[in-house]
Design an enzyme around this catalytic site. Structure first.
Site, PDB file in Angstrom:
ATOM      1  N   LYS A  63       0.762 -87.573  10.473  1.00  0.00           N
ATOM      2  CA  LYS A  63      -0.714 -87.958   9.934  1.00  0.00           C
ATOM      3  C   LYS A  63      -0.223 -89.203   9.184  1.00  0.00           C
ATOM      4  CE  LYS A  63      -4.114 -87.357   6.326  1.00  0.00           C
ATOM      5  NZ  LYS A  63      -4.241 -86.367   5.342  1.00  0.00           N
ATOM      6  N   VAL A 103      -6.842 -72.655   5.545  1.00  0.00           N
ATOM      7  CA  VAL A 103      -7.519 -73.764   6.045  1.00  0.00           C
ATOM      8  C   VAL A 103      -6.788 -75.201   5.518  1.00  0.00           C
ATOM      9  CG1 VAL A 103      -9.673 -73.197   6.421  1.00  0.00           C
ATOM     10  CG2 VAL A 103      -9.285 -73.804   4.152  1.00  0.00           C
ATOM     11  N   ILE A 118      -2.583 -79.270  -1.259  1.00  0.00           N
ATOM     12  CA  ILE A 118      -1.101 -78.847  -1.346  1.00  0.00           C
ATOM     13  C   ILE A 118       0.076 -79.606  -2.017  1.00  0.00           C
ATOM     14  CG2 ILE A 118       0.893 -78.515   0.536  1.00  0.00           C
ATOM     15  CD1 ILE A 118      -1.466 -77.984   2.642  1.00  0.00           C
TER      16      ILE A 118
HETATM   17  C1  LIG Z   1     -12.696 -75.860   3.007  1.00  0.00           C
HETATM   18  C2  LIG Z   1     -11.256 -76.105   2.782  1.00  0.00           C
HETATM   19  C3  LIG Z   1     -10.350 -77.389   3.268  1.00  0.00           C
HETATM   20  C4  LIG Z   1      -8.913 -77.491   2.788  1.00  0.00           C
HETATM   21  N1  LIG Z   1      -8.045 -78.352   3.267  1.00  0.00           N
HETATM   22  C5  LIG Z   1      -7.162 -78.843   2.626  1.00  0.00           C
HETATM   23  C6  LIG Z   1      -6.155 -79.803   3.274  1.00  0.00           C
HETATM   24  O1  LIG Z   1      -6.683 -80.385   4.524  1.00  0.00           O
HETATM   25  N2  LIG Z   1      -5.259 -80.056   2.615  1.00  0.00           N
HETATM   26  C7  LIG Z   1      -4.860 -79.523   1.759  1.00  0.00           C
HETATM   27  O2  LIG Z   1      -3.642 -79.668   0.864  1.00  0.00           O
HETATM   28  N3  LIG Z   1      -5.540 -78.507   1.143  1.00  0.00           N
HETATM   29  C8  LIG Z   1      -6.698 -78.085   1.471  1.00  0.00           C
HETATM   30  N4  LIG Z   1      -7.320 -77.457   0.886  1.00  0.00           N
HETATM   31  C9  LIG Z   1      -6.766 -76.427  -0.067  1.00  0.00           C
HETATM   32  C10 LIG Z   1      -5.869 -75.452   0.417  1.00  0.00           C
HETATM   33  O3  LIG Z   1      -6.372 -74.485   1.509  1.00  0.00           O
HETATM   34  C11 LIG Z   1      -5.387 -74.672  -0.675  1.00  0.00           C
HETATM   35  O4  LIG Z   1      -4.824 -75.253  -1.510  1.00  0.00           O
HETATM   36  C12 LIG Z   1      -4.209 -73.735  -0.217  1.00  0.00           C
HETATM   37  O5  LIG Z   1      -4.491 -73.067   0.968  1.00  0.00           O
HETATM   38  C13 LIG Z   1      -3.667 -72.825  -1.245  1.00  0.00           C
HETATM   39  O6  LIG Z   1      -4.537 -71.590  -1.323  1.00  0.00           O
HETATM   40  P1  LIG Z   1      -3.767 -70.366  -2.124  1.00  0.00           P
HETATM   41  O7  LIG Z   1      -2.358 -70.159  -1.734  1.00  0.00           O
HETATM   42  O8  LIG Z   1      -3.887 -70.903  -3.751  1.00  0.00           O
HETATM   43  O9  LIG Z   1      -5.033 -69.591  -2.213  1.00  0.00           O
HETATM   44  P2  LIG Z   1      -5.204 -68.272  -0.764  1.00  0.00           P
HETATM   45  O10 LIG Z   1      -4.738 -68.933   0.415  1.00  0.00           O
HETATM   46  O11 LIG Z   1      -6.572 -67.852  -1.153  1.00  0.00           O
HETATM   47  O12 LIG Z   1      -4.096 -67.134  -0.940  1.00  0.00           O
HETATM   48  C14 LIG Z   1      -4.378 -66.147  -2.163  1.00  0.00           C
HETATM   49  C15 LIG Z   1      -3.300 -65.181  -2.086  1.00  0.00           C
HETATM   50  O13 LIG Z   1      -3.526 -64.188  -3.152  1.00  0.00           O
HETATM   51  C16 LIG Z   1      -3.145 -62.905  -2.610  1.00  0.00           C
HETATM   52  N5  LIG Z   1      -4.289 -62.101  -3.401  1.00  0.00           N
HETATM   53  C17 LIG Z   1      -5.440 -62.353  -3.865  1.00  0.00           C
HETATM   54  N6  LIG Z   1      -6.049 -61.202  -4.557  1.00  0.00           N
HETATM   55  C18 LIG Z   1      -4.989 -60.652  -4.541  1.00  0.00           C
HETATM   56  C19 LIG Z   1      -4.885 -59.116  -5.050  1.00  0.00           C
HETATM   57  N7  LIG Z   1      -5.566 -58.236  -5.661  1.00  0.00           N
HETATM   58  N8  LIG Z   1      -3.592 -58.466  -4.809  1.00  0.00           N
HETATM   59  C20 LIG Z   1      -2.522 -59.033  -3.942  1.00  0.00           C
HETATM   60  N9  LIG Z   1      -2.670 -60.149  -3.460  1.00  0.00           N
HETATM   61  C21 LIG Z   1      -3.891 -60.813  -3.726  1.00  0.00           C
HETATM   62  C22 LIG Z   1      -4.147 -63.189  -1.154  1.00  0.00           C
HETATM   63  O14 LIG Z   1      -3.743 -61.866  -0.493  1.00  0.00           O
HETATM   64  C23 LIG Z   1      -3.342 -64.297  -0.886  1.00  0.00           C
HETATM   65  O15 LIG Z   1      -1.996 -64.225  -0.253  1.00  0.00           O
HETATM   66  C24 LIG Z   1      -8.568 -76.684   1.634  1.00  0.00           C
HETATM   67  C25 LIG Z   1      -9.517 -75.860   1.137  1.00  0.00           C
HETATM   68  C26 LIG Z   1     -10.655 -75.571   1.404  1.00  0.00           C
HETATM   69  C27 LIG Z   1     -11.479 -74.678   0.890  1.00  0.00           C
END
Ligand SMILES: Cc1cc2nc3c(=O)[nH]c(=O)nc-3n(C[C@H](O)[C@H](O)[C@H](O)COP(=O)(O)OP(=O)(O)OC[C@H]3O[C@@H](n4cnc5c(N)ncnc54)[C@H](O)[C@@H]3O)c2cc1C
Length: 496
Positions: free
Chosen positions: A78, A47, A340
């Site tokens: 933006k 998201v 991000i």
């Molecule tokens: C409501 C909401 C709105 C947001 N809006 C913004 C925004 O506008 N701007 C901004 O900068 N940020 C925003 N963010 C934050 C942003 O979404 C995250 O920082 C970004 O998506 C990064 O997420 P991530 O990669 O850390 O985690 P995730 O997207 O959850 O990715 C986790 C990864 O780990 C993998 N994984 C997990 N467990 C395992 C396992 N056991 N084995 C193998 N793989 C595994 C998954 O498959 C996935 O690939 C928002 C967050 C939320 C909750």
């Protein structure tokens, strides 16, 4: 020096995982062997779609072409965030990425503006900010034609795919599979390998935890605790849903305060990202759902997706041979779209401080200090939005206005109300203009200011400010509409 750390394993392929993979393979690919493990079955949060201007710096480091990126991720520009209902119901203000007027070595522009206001001829402070006026007019043009400070709205899953292609071209390897176990070396407590459900074992020297809220490595395996900040930032739930574009795409995010939270609207080329962030102590999920559904425009293209979180930070982002990036390292809520940026800067610092000779406490402590200080200053900026509200229509908002705040934030508020001064120091992400726009937008007034404006020869201040305002009006009127600019700049027809 012997290179002891060569094999980097990234666990997780959400935005954080691929941002890290692109940076490490793009910058240090000759020295490192980069492997990313992700599980399609688990999926991503997906998201994070609004960014801040530092995004451009990350792309510049990677040599990413802006048009390619925008076409691939259906991105829009933006120029800031419009905050609605945040001061009082019906209020609206803009936090733009621009500078408000020019500063001098002696003072920032607001002091001259206060002087002008006391003389009765100042316009609104917003009139002196180019980005803000362009945003309000729905206009945009890139920096060769105009000197705008801007960021992007992007499609998060397309962005991960874009960075995956980039990383793989730079030599990063991707392994599909679910991590079932994290093995620690008995003598050091470092992570030695990840085991996948299908039996594969992935060994490494350095591990990056990008497994999102699960925090499989930093928390589940290494037990690094979490500092809960929900006393100050009590949001803990969100519903995200996508709609078709039904209106002109504006070059800004909308943040509309609701009864116990706020709603976002992020326009992309092909769809609009919508969401409702709320505090479940004050609002049921059903009510949050109805508020969101009652306040979206355009046909749904996805079903509302619930997300739970706890605001706060990982006590140490780097421990042993593991670094947490992305949601595994903490989350403050998306109000100013900073997540991000935080993992982009986190991996950039890692490249700068890479532990070729092996990780050690001095390196880890420095890295962790950077991460903590930057996050604390963002935390204060977010709290400010809530603390300064004057809404009386719900317990949620009343409690936010009455809450205790960190001393560091109280100091900023005092400095501004008594002296008209805002500042940016050390690792502060937000600039003086940002603090000013939110102070003023949320209804905080200053009782004092520097008298620099009285030192200028008669009429000079008035002339300079009048010229500035007129130039902004002229430049904005000459700019193309945001959607027209994207169409022409990216060479695409189907911008709605
Ligand atoms: C409501 C909401 C709105 C947001 N809006 C913004 C925004 O506008 N701007 C901004 O900068 N940020 C925003 N963010 C934050 C942003 O979404 C995250 O920082 C970004 O998506 C990064 O997420 P991530 O990669 O850390 O985690 P995730 O997207 O959850 O990715 C986790 C990864 O780990 C993998 N994984 C997990 N467990 C395992 C396992 N056991 N084995 C193998 N793989 C595994 C998954 O498959 C996935 O690939 C928002 C967050 C939320 C909750």
């Amino acid at each position: 020096m012997e290179q002891k750390v060569k094999k980097v394993v990234i666990a997780g392929g959400g935005t954080a995982g691929w941002v890290a993979a692109a940076m490490l393979s793009g910058q240090l690919g000759k020295l490192l062997d980069v492997t990313l493990v992700e599980s399609e079955a688990i999926g991503t949060v997906g998201v994070g779609e609004a960014t801040i201007p530092t995004h451009k710096a990350y792309h510049r480091l990677l040599g990413i072409n802006e048009q390619d990126f925008m076409r691939a991720t259906r991105a829009t520009f933006k120029l800031g965030i419009a905050f609605e209902n945040w001061g009082k119901l019906g209020d609206r203000y803009f936090h733009s990425f621009g500078s408000i007027g020019p500063s001098t070595w002696m003072t920032d522009f607001q002091h001259m503006w206060y002087q002008a206001r006391s003389e009765g001829w100042a316009g609104e402070m917003d009139d002196y900010c180019f980005e803000l006026q362009a945003a309000e007019a729905g206009k945009f043009a890139t920096s060769e034609q105009s000197n705008l400070n801007y960021a992007y709205h992007l499609d998060a899953s397309l962005y991960a795919q874009f960075l995956r292609r980039y990383s793989e071209q730079k030599g990063a390897k991707r392994i599909e599979g679910k991590i079932s176990n994290v093995t620690l070396a008995p003598e050091t407590g470092d992570i030695s390998s990840l085991q996948l459900e299908d039996g594969q074992v992935i060994e490494g020297d350095l591990f990056i935890d990008c497994t999102g809220f699960r925090a499989l490595l930093i928390d589940k395996a290494l037990g690094v605790g979490y500092e809960d900040w929900s006393d100050h930032l009590p949001m803990n739930s969100a519903l995200a849903v996508q709609t078709k574009v039904s209106q002109e795409i504006v070059p800004y995010t909308r943040s509309i305060a609701r009864k116990a939270g706020w709603q976002w609207r992020i326009p992309l080329q092909h769809r609009v990202g919508n969401g409702h962030v709320y505090c479940s102590d004050f609002m049921s999920d059903d009510e949050a759902h109805s508020i969101l559904m009652d306040n979206i425009e355009g046909e749904l293209v996805s079903e509302p997706r619930p997300i739970r979180f706890v605001t706060g930070r990982r006590k140490e982002c780097w421990t042993k041979n593991c670094i947490a990036l992305g949601l595994s390292s903490g989350f403050l809520e998306p109000l100013e779209s900073t997540s991000i940026h935080l993992f982009q800067i986190g991996v950039t610092r890692l490249v700068q401080m890479f532990p070729f000779g092996g990780a050690n406490d001095a390196l880890r402590n420095q890295y962790n200090r950077y991460a903590r200080e930057e996050l604390e200053s963002i935390r204060d900026f977010l709290i400010l939005h809530y603390k300064l509200n004057q809404r009386t229509d719900s317990d949620f908002w009343k409690q936010r206005a009455e809450m205790d705040i960190p001393e560091s934030l109280q100091h900023r508020i005092d400095l501004y109300t008594k002296n008209g001064i805002a500042f940016q120091e050390g690792l502060d992400l937000f600039r003086i203009d940002s603090w000013l726009q939110v102070f003023r937008g949320q209804g905080l007034e200053s009782n004092g200011y520097h008298l620099v404006g009285q030192m200028l020869p008669n009429g000079q201040l008035k002339q300079a400010m009048t010229d500035l305002k007129q130039n902004i009006v002229k430049n904005v009127s000459n700019m193309p509409k945001h959607s027209d600019f994207i169409r022409q700049y990216c060479g695409i027809d189907n911008v709605q």
